[in-house]
Scaffold this active site. Structure first.
Site, PDB file in Angstrom:
ATOM      1  N   GLU A 237       6.287 -22.033  23.061  1.00  0.00           N
ATOM      2  CA  GLU A 237       5.626 -20.800  22.645  1.00  0.00           C
ATOM      3  C   GLU A 237       4.467 -21.082  21.702  1.00  0.00           C
ATOM      4  O   GLU A 237       4.398 -22.146  21.066  1.00  0.00           O
ATOM      5  CB  GLU A 237       6.635 -19.882  21.956  1.00  0.00           C
ATOM      6  CG  GLU A 237       7.197 -20.448  20.672  1.00  0.00           C
ATOM      7  CD  GLU A 237       8.526 -19.821  20.276  1.00  0.00           C
ATOM      8  OE1 GLU A 237       8.621 -19.358  19.130  1.00  0.00           O
ATOM      9  OE2 GLU A 237       9.455 -19.821  21.096  1.00  0.00           O
TER      10      GLU A 237
ATOM     11  N   ASP B 211      17.259 -18.092  13.645  1.00  0.00           N
ATOM     12  CA  ASP B 211      16.326 -18.660  14.619  1.00  0.00           C
ATOM     13  C   ASP B 211      14.947 -18.786  13.991  1.00  0.00           C
ATOM     14  O   ASP B 211      14.049 -17.974  14.225  1.00  0.00           O
ATOM     15  CB  ASP B 211      16.287 -17.750  15.861  1.00  0.00           C
ATOM     16  CG  ASP B 211      15.385 -18.285  16.960  1.00  0.00           C
ATOM     17  OD1 ASP B 211      15.131 -19.505  16.972  1.00  0.00           O
ATOM     18  OD2 ASP B 211      14.925 -17.475  17.796  1.00  0.00           O
TER      19      ASP B 211
ATOM     20  N   ASP C  49      11.230 -23.716  21.818  1.00  0.00           N
ATOM     21  CA  ASP C  49      10.561 -23.228  20.607  1.00  0.00           C
ATOM     22  C   ASP C  49       9.069 -23.587  20.635  1.00  0.00           C
ATOM     23  O   ASP C  49       8.407 -23.360  21.630  1.00  0.00           O
ATOM     24  CB  ASP C  49      11.253 -23.776  19.361  1.00  0.00           C
ATOM     25  CG  ASP C  49      12.542 -23.021  19.029  1.00  0.00           C
ATOM     26  OD1 ASP C  49      12.746 -21.933  19.602  1.00  0.00           O
ATOM     27  OD2 ASP C  49      13.339 -23.510  18.216  1.00  0.00           O
TER      28      ASP C  49
ATOM     29  N   TYR D 139      20.094 -19.860  31.338  1.00  0.00           N
ATOM     30  CA  TYR D 139      19.120 -19.930  30.264  1.00  0.00           C
ATOM     31  C   TYR D 139      19.820 -20.347  28.981  1.00  0.00           C
ATOM     32  O   TYR D 139      20.893 -19.809  28.636  1.00  0.00           O
ATOM     33  CB  TYR D 139      18.446 -18.575  30.050  1.00  0.00           C
ATOM     34  CG  TYR D 139      17.450 -18.573  28.908  1.00  0.00           C
ATOM     35  CD1 TYR D 139      16.306 -19.362  28.961  1.00  0.00           C
ATOM     36  CD2 TYR D 139      17.648 -17.785  27.778  1.00  0.00           C
ATOM     37  CE1 TYR D 139      15.392 -19.367  27.921  1.00  0.00           C
ATOM     38  CE2 TYR D 139      16.737 -17.780  26.738  1.00  0.00           C
ATOM     39  CZ  TYR D 139      15.610 -18.581  26.813  1.00  0.00           C
ATOM     40  OH  TYR D 139      14.714 -18.600  25.773  1.00  0.00           O
TER      41      TYR D 139
ATOM     42  N   CYS E  80      12.052 -15.008  16.052  1.00  0.00           N
ATOM     43  CA  CYS E  80      12.406 -14.348  17.295  1.00  0.00           C
ATOM     44  C   CYS E  80      11.202 -13.544  17.772  1.00  0.00           C
ATOM     45  O   CYS E  80      10.514 -12.896  16.979  1.00  0.00           O
ATOM     46  CB  CYS E  80      13.611 -13.433  17.086  1.00  0.00           C
ATOM     47  SG  CYS E  80      13.909 -12.276  18.450  1.00  0.00           S
TER      48      CYS E  80
ATOM     49  N   ASP F 128      15.029 -23.153  25.973  1.00  0.00           N
ATOM     50  CA  ASP F 128      14.087 -22.687  24.965  1.00  0.00           C
ATOM     51  C   ASP F 128      13.620 -23.883  24.135  1.00  0.00           C
ATOM     52  O   ASP F 128      14.405 -24.484  23.399  1.00  0.00           O
ATOM     53  CB  ASP F 128      14.785 -21.648  24.084  1.00  0.00           C
ATOM     54  CG  ASP F 128      13.875 -21.028  23.035  1.00  0.00           C
ATOM     55  OD1 ASP F 128      12.749 -21.506  22.845  1.00  0.00           O
ATOM     56  OD2 ASP F 128      14.319 -20.053  22.398  1.00  0.00           O
TER      57      ASP F 128
ATOM     58  N   ASN G  70      11.835 -11.107  29.604  1.00  0.00           N
ATOM     59  CA  ASN G  70      12.955 -11.272  28.676  1.00  0.00           C
ATOM     60  C   ASN G  70      13.634  -9.920  28.475  1.00  0.00           C
ATOM     61  O   ASN G  70      13.071  -9.022  27.861  1.00  0.00           O
ATOM     62  CB  ASN G  70      12.444 -11.813  27.338  1.00  0.00           C
ATOM     63  CG  ASN G  70      13.554 -11.981  26.316  1.00  0.00           C
ATOM     64  OD1 ASN G  70      14.729 -11.844  26.623  1.00  0.00           O
ATOM     65  ND2 ASN G  70      13.166 -12.292  25.085  1.00  0.00           N
TER      66      ASN G  70
ATOM     67  N   ARG H 182       5.045 -19.737  26.914  1.00  0.00           N
ATOM     68  CA  ARG H 182       5.307 -18.404  26.381  1.00  0.00           C
ATOM     69  C   ARG H 182       4.190 -18.017  25.421  1.00  0.00           C
ATOM     70  O   ARG H 182       3.773 -18.824  24.584  1.00  0.00           O
ATOM     71  CB  ARG H 182       6.656 -18.400  25.652  1.00  0.00           C
ATOM     72  CG  ARG H 182       6.903 -17.163  24.802  1.00  0.00           C
ATOM     73  CD  ARG H 182       8.271 -17.207  24.159  1.00  0.00           C
ATOM     74  NE  ARG H 182       8.263 -16.623  22.833  1.00  0.00           N
ATOM     75  CZ  ARG H 182       9.325 -16.522  22.032  1.00  0.00           C
ATOM     76  NH1 ARG H 182      10.502 -16.962  22.451  1.00  0.00           N
ATOM     77  NH2 ARG H 182       9.216 -15.989  20.825  1.00  0.00           N
TER      78      ARG H 182
ATOM     79  N   GLU I 117       5.989 -12.530  25.963  1.00  0.00           N
ATOM     80  CA  GLU I 117       7.118 -12.078  25.149  1.00  0.00           C
ATOM     81  C   GLU I 117       6.854 -10.721  24.508  1.00  0.00           C
ATOM     82  O   GLU I 117       5.718 -10.386  24.134  1.00  0.00           O
ATOM     83  CB  GLU I 117       7.403 -13.120  24.061  1.00  0.00           C
ATOM     84  CG  GLU I 117       8.491 -12.739  23.063  1.00  0.00           C
ATOM     85  CD  GLU I 117       9.877 -12.548  23.664  1.00  0.00           C
ATOM     86  OE1 GLU I 117      10.006 -11.768  24.626  1.00  0.00           O
ATOM     87  OE2 GLU I 117      10.841 -13.153  23.133  1.00  0.00           O
TER      88      GLU I 117
ATOM     89  N   HIS J  25      10.549 -23.772  28.173  1.00  0.00           N
ATOM     90  CA  HIS J  25       9.386 -22.984  27.770  1.00  0.00           C
ATOM     91  C   HIS J  25       9.051 -23.311  26.322  1.00  0.00           C
ATOM     92  O   HIS J  25       9.932 -23.560  25.493  1.00  0.00           O
ATOM     93  CB  HIS J  25       9.579 -21.487  27.990  1.00  0.00           C
ATOM     94  CG  HIS J  25      10.569 -20.788  27.104  1.00  0.00           C
ATOM     95  ND1 HIS J  25      10.343 -20.547  25.764  1.00  0.00           N
ATOM     96  CD2 HIS J  25      11.784 -20.245  27.378  1.00  0.00           C
ATOM     97  CE1 HIS J  25      11.367 -19.892  25.255  1.00  0.00           C
ATOM     98  NE2 HIS J  25      12.268 -19.705  26.204  1.00  0.00           N
TER      99      HIS J  25
END
Length: 305
Positions: free
Chosen positions: A121, A65, A94, A51, A129, A92, A215, A162, A192, A119
């Site tokens: 989101e 982040d 985002d 990952y 985060c 990731d 996660n 996500r 998440e 993924h």
């Protein structure tokens, strides 16, 4: 052999290999790998997939982040991890770096760089985060449009949607969004920041037949569960996104403090990877043997021959 030898490379695209891991059953365990060395060490430990965390990438760059990095910056990390580890890697993505066309560009770029899965989101920028408060959610239909765009752009890339909705919309809202994202073309769902075993079980029970990702980040809202426990709760994938970076950063901080105090690194030798261990992990002898074999194969036997 090193990644340089084409005959030793996987014949199937990373996305196909990632999908096969999900479809064989059980739970796919993916430790975070924040650079090529971490990928080598994770593979040596026996992991079959990796990952690449946005939080780990940005932290390694010295920034928070908050969705500040670009597709090209992420691609640099994807290439080194895919090359070094040779394992299918979930990346990731985002929020997809923009709207529908930006998401499609991200998918094409990530897939070409060697990613096995991505993924995206349903947050709005500036994203946070998933385990922080006051996240701003995108409209569910807007997120579904991004998922549909990603599905249209990918060839083999495994697509995970996500949702960060559990904190503000509860399980009902998160499940409703997840079903919409599956209809739009997602292969799997990543709920998440669920906070209890009961929430994990309920979400899984309400998404029958859908592969789910858990996660297991440290210092977040989710209690500690093992991979086997997540599997028993109905999950097919689990990530430990920033663990490798957290450990590396902690030891590195200790190193700098020791060096500043002592003017020497001798007290830290026990925490260091030795030169021999480094070369073994890198496979230096195999690179040297490859180089020597190629030199021998093209060098003339004597002058003029």
């Amino acid at each position: 052999m090193p990644y340089l030898v084409a005959a030793d490379l996987p014949t199937d695209p990373a996305g196909v290999r990632f999908r096969s891991l999900i479809e064989r059953g059980g739970i796919v365990r993916m430790p975070g790998a924040h650079n090529g060395m971490a990928a080598l060490q994770a593979r040596a430990a026996g992991f079959e997939a990796l990952y690449l965390s946005g939080a780990a990438m940005t932290a390694s760059m010295g920034i928070p982040d908050l969705g500040m990095i670009t597709v090209d910056e992420v691609t640099f990390f994807i290439r080194q991890i895919a090359r070094a580890g040779g394992l299918p890697t979930l990346v990731d993505g985002d929020t997809g770096y923009g709207e529908a066309l930006n998401v499609m560009h991200m998918v094409r770029t990530f897939e070409d760089a060697g990613a096995g899965a991505v993924h995206i989101e349903d947050q709005l920028l500036p994203k946070k985060c998933g385990h922080l408060n006051d996240k701003k959610l995108a409209d569910a239909n807007d997120m579904a449009a991004k998922v549909a765009a990603a599905a249209k752009a990918r060839r083999h890339l495994y697509l995970i949607a996500r949702t960060d909705a559990a904190a503000s919309e509860g399980i009902d809202g998160a499940v409703a969004r997840a079903k919409l994202y599956i209809e739009a073309g997602a292969d799997a769902i990543f709920p998440e920041a669920l906070t209890t075993a009961e929430m994990f079980r309920e979400f899984a029970a309400r998404m029958p037949g859908v592969p789910l990702l858990a996660n297991m980040t440290e210092f977040g809202r989710t209690p500690f569960f093992t991979a086997d426990e997540f599997q028993q709760m109905g999950y097919r994938m689990v990530i430990w996104p920033v663990s490798s970076l957290r450990v590396a950063n902690k030891v590195q901080q200790k190193l700098y403090a020791t060096l500043h105090r002592d003017g020497s690194t001798q007290a830290m030798l026990g925490d260091m990877q030795t030169r021999a261990e480094l070369y073994e992990t890198l496979g230096l002898d195999r690179f040297e043997a490859l180089d020597a074999s190629i030199v021998r194969s093209i060098a003339p036997d004597s002058v003029g021959s």
